[in-house]
Motif scaffolding. Structure first.
Motif, PDB file in Angstrom:
ATOM      1  N   UNK A  23       0.846  -1.206   0.000  1.00  0.00           N
ATOM      2  CA  UNK A  23       0.000   0.000   0.000  1.00  0.00           C
ATOM      3  C   UNK A  23       0.877   1.249   0.000  1.00  0.00           C
ATOM      4  N   UNK A  24       1.927   1.235   0.804  1.00  0.00           N
ATOM      5  CA  UNK A  24       2.808   2.411   0.885  1.00  0.00           C
ATOM      6  C   UNK A  24       3.524   2.658  -0.433  1.00  0.00           C
ATOM      7  N   UNK A  25       3.857   1.576  -1.172  1.00  0.00           N
ATOM      8  CA  UNK A  25       4.547   1.730  -2.460  1.00  0.00           C
ATOM      9  C   UNK A  25       3.559   1.821  -3.616  1.00  0.00           C
ATOM     10  N   UNK A  26       2.263   1.924  -3.269  1.00  0.00           N
ATOM     11  CA  UNK A  26       1.196   2.113  -4.263  1.00  0.00           C
ATOM     12  C   UNK A  26       1.043   0.909  -5.202  1.00  0.00           C
ATOM     13  N   UNK A  27       1.386  -0.289  -4.718  1.00  0.00           N
ATOM     14  CA  UNK A  27       1.162  -1.525  -5.487  1.00  0.00           C
ATOM     15  C   UNK A  27      -0.150  -2.138  -4.990  1.00  0.00           C
ATOM     16  N   UNK A  28      -1.240  -1.531  -5.422  1.00  0.00           N
ATOM     17  CA  UNK A  28      -2.548  -1.842  -4.857  1.00  0.00           C
ATOM     18  C   UNK A  28      -2.979  -3.275  -5.176  1.00  0.00           C
ATOM     19  N   UNK A  29      -2.748  -3.733  -6.398  1.00  0.00           N
ATOM     20  CA  UNK A  29      -3.165  -5.098  -6.769  1.00  0.00           C
ATOM     21  C   UNK A  29      -2.435  -6.147  -5.934  1.00  0.00           C
ATOM     22  N   UNK A  30      -1.162  -5.914  -5.675  1.00  0.00           N
ATOM     23  CA  UNK A  30      -0.398  -6.846  -4.831  1.00  0.00           C
ATOM     24  C   UNK A  30      -0.917  -6.825  -3.398  1.00  0.00           C
ATOM     25  N   UNK A  31      -1.267  -5.633  -2.919  1.00  0.00           N
ATOM     26  CA  UNK A  31      -1.822  -5.514  -1.566  1.00  0.00           C
ATOM     27  C   UNK A  31      -3.139  -6.277  -1.468  1.00  0.00           C
ATOM     28  N   UNK A  32      -3.994  -6.124  -2.465  1.00  0.00           N
ATOM     29  CA  UNK A  32      -5.289  -6.816  -2.466  1.00  0.00           C
ATOM     30  C   UNK A  32      -5.099  -8.327  -2.461  1.00  0.00           C
TER      31      UNK A  32
END
Length: 452
Positions: free
Chosen positions: A372-381
């Protein structure tokens, strides 16, 4: 018969609202607003309560654009159109209308400045920056010049900490903060810039000596509140950790904790002291500190302390788990130092070095925070779904659900999926600290008129 089109305005509005006749309700408000601008707030409240989806707002948008084309001088229609764009989160369109309105009425920028802060509250930082840049372009004589300049830089700062700026942009931002300090001096009014600058120097520009000096200089400024000084000391303690001065960090945390005993800043100091002990592998002391904080009046601190205490106690049952926890603490330290790539490698290495350890859920939650902090939203999900599906009894399950719902709502704009996740959190984890906020967000997404 009466030759007065406005005489039954309130009665007609009441009837159309009761019938939920959205087309006629919109038309009646538009017909009335030019002569009765005081109805604007009522119109916004009523329409937001009766509109159910985008199609309803498009009815309003079409009617307003048609009216504005015929009567461009009637500002009340533009105000309602701007409100409509804000409701639909079409911030760029709202900004376009605001700038056009500002130019027409030759405003001092007050309306635009206030709306730009609405953009920030909704994390539309790029749009907010454009709004503030427009106000700054009016010149130094404008009453909103300095506030807009400060807010513009802060909006850029928010982009930095959400991972949406590159290294050059961060350097430029640090220069802008430095320019404010050079121009206005190191005073109580510019200490906000010194704090933000120190954060950039420490965590994004890898210039720890400068960050340390910036904060130490800020602490010499007179006229600061005790709470602000205490918070800066905590930030300085964090930098001492990064410069490998853990003893100095521990001493400054304890100093703040003693000075602000049973206050928010003091509890935060105790928690940071506990986290420092955790990073160093001193798990028994970290747990004892966390256990004291579980009764904190701050729900957030209490929840963080509870999670830390449970993580330690749950993962010291065997030698494998204990060693895995040490690796996990190392990964947390890397993340604290803003080294996300190295933190992820360390987290992925835990299962290889210590198979069948008990930290699976903790690792997944930690990875989601990094993504989330690195803005990798799909990986976070992806990792959050894995945690929810496979670790339903984990102490992180409710955190994961709320975080996932928040991503769907704010990042992916998928309100239906967000609504379903908020509902699952409410029903499956009624005792969670996130339940109240989840219920509020669920009702808002469902279209309830919150507060009525």
């Amino acid at each position: 018969m009466l030759n007065n089109e406005k005489i039954f305005t309130y009665e007609l509005l009441s009837i159309y609202r009761f019938k939920k006749d959205k087309n006629m309700l919109v038309q009646e408000y538009i017909n009335a607003l030019a002569q009765m601008p005081e109805l604007l707030l009522q119109a916004e409240s009523v329409l937001s309560s009766i509109f159910e989806d985008n199609a309803d707002y498009l009815i309003l948008q079409a009617a307003l654009l048609k009216k504005i084309q015929k009567e461009p001088q009637t500002e009340i229609y533009t105000k309602l159109l701007i409100w409509q764009y804000l409701q639909q989160q079409e911030y760029e369109m709202a900004l376009r209308q605001l700038i056009a309105q500002d130019k027409r009425v030759k405003d001092d920028g007050a309306i635009l400045f206030n709306t730009a802060n609405t953009f920030i509250a909704n994390q539309a930082y790029t749009t907010a920056i454009k709004a503030f840049e427009y106000i700054v372009s009016k010149g130094k004589e404008n009453p909103y010049f300095l506030p807009a300049k400060v807010e513009m830089i802060d909006a850029k700062y928010q982009l930095v900490i959400t991972g949406q700026f590159d290294k050059k942009a961060i350097t430029d931002l640090a220069t802008e903060y430095g320019s404010i300090i050079d121009e206005y001096g190191k005073t109580a009014q510019t200490v906000f810039a010194m704090k933000k600058l120190a954060n950039l120097q420490a965590y994004y520009l890898n210039d720890l000596p400068k960050a340390e000096k910036t904060l130490e200089d800020a602490l010499t400024i007179t006229g600061l509140s005790a709470a602000e000084t205490g918070q800066m000391k905590l930030d300085l303690g964090d930098i001492y950790i990064l410069t490998q001065q853990p003893r100095e960090a521990f001493l400054i945390y304890e100093q703040v904790a003693k000075q602000f005993e049973n206050q928010a800043v003091g509890n935060e100091a105790h928690f940071r002291s506990a986290k420092l002990s955790f990073y160093q592998g001193n798990f028994s002391y970290a747990k004892s500190q966390a256990d004291v904080l579980k009764a904190s009046t701050s729900q957030l601190i209490a929840n963080d302390a509870l999670n830390l205490s449970l993580m330690i106690s749950d993962n010291l049952q065997s030698k494998v788990d204990s060693n895995a926890l040490k690796m996990y603490a190392d990964a947390e330290m890397l993340q604290f130092r803003n080294l996300p790539a190295k933190a992820l490698i360390k987290l992925d290495s835990i299962a290889i070095a210590f198979p069948n350890n008990s930290l699976t859920d903790d690792i997944l939650m930690a990875k989601s925070r990094i993504y989330i902090k690195t803005n990798e939203i799909n990986s976070a999900i992806k990792v959050l779904k894995e945690l929810i599906d496979q670790q339903g009894t984990s102490l992180w399950a409710d955190d994961a659900l709320f975080t996932l719902a928040d991503l769907y709502e704010k990042n992916l704009k998928n309100n239906e999926e967000a609504k379903a996740l908020y509902q699952k959190l409410i029903s499956d984890y009624p005792g969670s600290m996130f339940t109240t906020e989840a219920r509020k967000r669920f009702r808002k997404l469902r279209g309830d008129n919150i507060g009525t």
